[in-house]
Design a protein around this motif. Structure first.
Motif, mmCIF file in Angstrom:
data_model
loop_
_atom_site.group_PDB
_atom_site.id
_atom_site.type_symbol
_atom_site.label_atom_id
_atom_site.label_comp_id
_atom_site.label_asym_id
_atom_site.label_seq_id
_atom_site.Cartn_x
_atom_site.Cartn_y
_atom_site.Cartn_z
ATOM 1 N N HIS A 58 9.338 0.567 -4.582
ATOM 2 C CA HIS A 58 9.238 -0.885 -4.784
ATOM 3 C C HIS A 58 7.904 -1.483 -4.356
ATOM 4 C CE1 HIS A 58 13.496 -0.607 -5.630
ATOM 5 N NE2 HIS A 58 13.676 -0.025 -4.454
ATOM 6 N N LEU A 59 7.256 -0.868 -3.371
ATOM 7 C CA LEU A 59 6.028 -1.467 -2.840
ATOM 8 C C LEU A 59 4.782 -0.878 -3.499
ATOM 9 C CD1 LEU A 59 6.905 -1.537 0.971
ATOM 10 C CD2 LEU A 59 7.010 -3.428 -0.653
ATOM 11 N N GLN A 60 3.793 -1.760 -3.740
ATOM 12 C CA GLN A 60 2.522 -1.313 -4.307
ATOM 13 C C GLN A 60 1.641 -0.734 -3.198
ATOM 14 O OE1 GLN A 60 1.424 -1.576 -7.604
ATOM 15 N NE2 GLN A 60 3.535 -2.147 -8.080
ATOM 16 N N ALA A 61 0.801 0.232 -3.583
ATOM 17 C CA ALA A 61 -0.144 0.789 -2.605
ATOM 18 C C ALA A 61 -1.418 -0.047 -2.632
ATOM 19 C CB ALA A 61 -0.453 2.244 -2.950
ATOM 20 N N SER A 62 -1.376 -1.192 -1.970
ATOM 21 C CA SER A 62 -2.552 -2.078 -1.952
ATOM 22 C C SER A 62 -2.805 -2.552 -0.519
ATOM 23 C CB SER A 62 -2.313 -3.279 -2.871
ATOM 24 O OG SER A 62 -1.373 -4.150 -2.293
ATOM 25 N N PRO A 63 -4.064 -2.909 -0.207
ATOM 26 C CA PRO A 63 -4.373 -3.366 1.161
ATOM 27 C C PRO A 63 -3.520 -4.566 1.577
ATOM 28 C CG PRO A 63 -6.381 -2.958 -0.074
ATOM 29 C CD PRO A 63 -5.259 -2.827 -1.048
ATOM 30 N N ALA A 64 -3.283 -5.505 0.656
ATOM 31 C CA ALA A 64 -2.508 -6.698 1.007
ATOM 32 C C ALA A 64 -1.084 -6.327 1.429
ATOM 33 C CB ALA A 64 -2.474 -7.657 -0.181
ATOM 34 N N VAL A 65 -0.460 -5.438 0.660
ATOM 35 C CA VAL A 65 0.910 -5.018 0.989
ATOM 36 C C VAL A 65 0.910 -4.242 2.311
ATOM 37 C CG1 VAL A 65 2.880 -3.623 0.228
ATOM 38 C CG2 VAL A 65 1.629 -4.976 -1.429
ATOM 39 N N VAL B 82 -4.330 0.769 9.849
ATOM 40 C CA VAL B 82 -5.320 1.841 9.636
ATOM 41 C C VAL B 82 -4.621 3.073 9.039
ATOM 42 C CG1 VAL B 82 -6.880 3.450 10.822
ATOM 43 C CG2 VAL B 82 -6.875 1.028 11.448
ATOM 44 N N THR B 83 -3.444 3.422 9.612
ATOM 45 C CA THR B 83 -2.707 4.595 9.104
ATOM 46 C C THR B 83 -2.331 4.407 7.636
ATOM 47 O OG1 THR B 83 -1.778 4.857 11.307
ATOM 48 C CG2 THR B 83 -0.750 6.132 9.566
ATOM 49 N N LEU B 84 -1.810 3.218 7.316
ATOM 50 C CA LEU B 84 -1.393 2.970 5.929
ATOM 51 C C LEU B 84 -2.591 2.974 4.976
ATOM 52 C CD1 LEU B 84 1.429 0.275 6.227
ATOM 53 C CD2 LEU B 84 1.653 2.614 5.448
ATOM 54 N N CYS B 85 -3.720 2.432 5.438
ATOM 55 C CA CYS B 85 -4.912 2.415 4.579
ATOM 56 C C CYS B 85 -5.402 3.845 4.317
ATOM 57 C CB CYS B 85 -6.021 1.571 5.201
ATOM 58 S SG CYS B 85 -5.665 -0.179 5.044
ATOM 59 N N VAL B 86 -5.369 4.673 5.351
ATOM 60 C CA VAL B 86 -5.785 6.086 5.183
ATOM 61 C C VAL B 86 -4.824 6.782 4.208
ATOM 62 C CG1 VAL B 86 -5.981 8.316 6.386
ATOM 63 C CG2 VAL B 86 -6.911 6.252 7.437
ATOM 64 N N CYS B 87 -3.510 6.536 4.399
ATOM 65 C CA CYS B 87 -2.504 7.154 3.515
ATOM 66 C C CYS B 87 -2.677 6.662 2.074
ATOM 67 C CB CYS B 87 -1.093 6.828 3.996
ATOM 68 S SG CYS B 87 -0.650 7.709 5.498
ATOM 69 N N THR B 88 -2.956 5.356 1.906
ATOM 70 C CA THR B 88 -3.148 4.805 0.561
ATOM 71 C C THR B 88 -4.338 5.475 -0.121
ATOM 72 O OG1 THR B 88 -2.311 2.692 1.335
ATOM 73 C CG2 THR B 88 -3.498 2.664 -0.736
#
Lengths: 67, 165
Positions: free
Chosen positions: B79-86, B133-139
């Motif tokens: 359901h969630l987009q892989a974007s910095p805002a999300v 930071v973790t989510l941004c690296v994963c994205t």
């Protein structure tokens, strides 16, 4: 949506669900669910069913818009 | 051994159902462990690690396995987009919940509103920054992997086309 075409083709061949299931290598329950429209079979299973009943994919699995 | 058969006894419909059941079982265990860890933190405070280390390791293992598997296969979320805002939104929400939980625990133990607010702020920023930071690296890894998988598919289809010509 029920797959009556499959049921009719099976009956034309005088096969029970169990016999068709045995031919295509699945359980009777799966054939029953495909006929009842409760399970969407994979393309591989569709092809196996078609081969067993001497039908094409169009004959058994194509839905006409008008129908 | 006659009781064990290497061949799959299930057909495709049964296999699909079993996968769904296993998936539900996995999420049930995942959230049950999460709840068990939260309850033990609430009960034992800072000493929770003495009581819940096993649960914590299993929970962490499940999360890492799932995340690693998804990233390797170029899958993000249903359901969630892989974007910095999300990513930032999710991080802020998790940070706020973590901060709130720890602030409540702090107030329960020390009865100080100022202390609870300080705990909230520390946890909010700490969790927020680490998670962002973790989510941004994963994205970034996910996007690179997805591109790589798409390019591999394109190469395969080009080979097939050339083969047919």
């Amino acid at each position: 949506m029920k797959n009556l075409k499959l049921k009719l083709a099976r009956m034309e061949k005088d096969l029970s669900q169990t016999e068709l299931a045995k031919r295509v290598g699945v359980t009777r329950q799966t054939i029953g669910m495909v006929e009842a429209g409760d399970y969407n079979p994979t393309l591989n299973l569709c092809i196996q069913i078609c081969k067993s009943l001497d039908k094409t994919l169009d004959d058994l699995f194509w839905e006409d818009d008008s129908g | 051994m006659k009781w064990f058969n290497k061949k799959n006894n299930l057909d495709e419909m049964q296999e699909l159902k079993l996968l769904k059941l296993e998936s539900r079982g996995f999420w049930l265990a995942f959230f049950a462990l999460f709840a068990a860890i939260l309850i033990q933190i609430a009960l034992y405070g800072p000493e929770f690690s003495e009581h819940a280390i096993g649960e914590f390791i299993v929970f962490l293992g499940m999360g890492i396995y799932l995340m690693g598997g998804c990233l390797k296969n170029g899958i993000w979320d249903r359901h969630l987009q892989a974007s910095p805002a999300v990513n930032i939104g999710v991080s802020l929400l998790a940070a706020a919940l973590t901060g709130l939980f720890n602030a409540i625990m702090s107030y329960r133990d020390y009865h100080s509103i100022g202390g609870a607010v300080a705990v909230f702020i520390v946890y909010f920023f700490m969790v927020g920054i680490i998670l962002s930071v973790t989510l941004c690296v994963c994205t970034a890894f996910y996007q690179r992997r997805r591109k790589q998988l798409e390019e591999e598919c394109e190469d395969d289809s080009t080979d097939t086309d050339n083969g047919q010509d």
